[in-house]
Design a protein around this motif. Sequence first.
Motif, short mmCIF file in Angstrom:
data_model
loop_
_atom_site.label_atom_id
_atom_site.label_comp_id
_atom_site.label_asym_id
_atom_site.label_seq_id
_atom_site.Cartn_x
_atom_site.Cartn_y
_atom_site.Cartn_z
N HIS A 146 -41.98 53.57 -22.19
CA HIS A 146 -41.67 52.52 -21.21
C HIS A 146 -42.70 52.59 -20.08
O HIS A 146 -43.83 53.06 -20.31
N ASP A 165 -35.18 48.41 -22.68
CA ASP A 165 -36.58 48.32 -23.11
C ASP A 165 -37.21 49.71 -23.12
O ASP A 165 -37.76 50.12 -22.11
N GLU A 204 -46.46 51.15 -26.56
CA GLU A 204 -46.24 49.70 -26.74
C GLU A 204 -46.51 48.96 -25.45
O GLU A 204 -47.13 47.90 -25.43
N GLU A 205 -46.05 49.55 -24.33
CA GLU A 205 -46.13 48.85 -23.05
C GLU A 205 -47.58 48.70 -22.57
O GLU A 205 -47.85 47.90 -21.69
N TYR A 301 -35.36 43.14 -16.60
CA TYR A 301 -36.52 43.37 -17.48
C TYR A 301 -37.72 43.85 -16.66
O TYR A 301 -38.08 43.22 -15.67
N HIS A 302 -38.28 44.99 -17.04
CA HIS A 302 -39.45 45.58 -16.37
C HIS A 302 -39.22 45.79 -14.86
O HIS A 302 -40.13 45.61 -14.05
ZN ZN Z 1 -41.32 46.28 -22.08
#
Ligand code: ZN
Length: 350
Positions: A146, A165, A204-205, A301-302
């Motif tokens: 993350h 996430d 991924e981030e 989100y984020h």
């Molecule tokens: Zn993300």
Amino acid sequence: MRSARAANHGKGPARERALRRARLLLLLSLLLAACDSSPPSAPEVPPFDPLLSETALLDHLNFLAADSLFGRGVGSEHERRAAEYVRDRFQEHGLQPGDTTYLQTVPLPFPVNGQTGATSQNVLGVLPGEGRLAGQWLILGAHYDHLGFLRASADSVVVYNGADDNASGTALMLEVASYLSDQLAGVRAVDGRRSIMFQAYGAEEAGLIGSDYFCEHPTVPMDSVVAMLNLDMVGRLRDNVLILVGTSSSDEWTGLVAAANGTSSLWFALDERLLGRSDQACFYHSQRPVLFLHTGLHNEYHTPYDDVWLINTDGMLRVGNLVIALLQDLAVRSERLSFGDVALEFAEQR
Ligand SMILES: [Zn+2]
């Protein structure tokens, strides 16, 4: 986040009269609402019998999204601890390593904490198939990294816990792996059964780096991958609607999902705009049928507020039932899936 307070304009008797009028209007509207005998009601969500354990899902979520993992930032020691947690669960479930070890080292193209040569890692665990289908592969993937943390002052930090996430997808992938390895152990598939590789991606981030690395350095031939399912943000199911991305990558997806939905009773929304936004992207570019399961974006989100207490575990269990049924079906169906690339333009939008 608190909303900005309205400025306090106007004082005196005129303002008092306006306030009294506003209070009266509010009272009237409340009375009218109370008199309405038929308020609109949401459609009833169908019941279901979960195949997975809510307690086990929460154990994974509480570990991965704890402050002590400092947001699992790309290339950090905390991301590494999350990878080792996933590896240890794979080992407990009796999965075999998907490479020479469970961890596939992923070089990072940027320095971390001022150090060059930093790495992330993909965690790969295999449930071997049987017979004539054993050389064909299904992949269930989820990223575990993350956004890390921000230093707020000399002695405090703000942690981006990333519960939805994507501790949610990682937790669900781990429990599906556990369930399928128990269910399929010792069961002989008459016509053979495809192998399943469970994959937890790092970095991924920072731009889908872990999954891209696997696609460029696959540990099984890419053309033997029959389908890739991706779980990214599956912890905030609302109104029982699951978003499916990638249904245009194979003509068979919608029929397969409808058949598998018997024990999950979900409703679906199809959205190909997110095809390039998570770890299914490179598999799609390699012309593999992909299906990305997602419960949608939200206000947290984020942000540092993406926390475990907001997770809808009942929703995760429903998605779990669907994923299990899909993989069980895909593992033994005689034909491979066709590939369609009508949504290629969406995958380009990365
Ligand atoms: Zn993300």
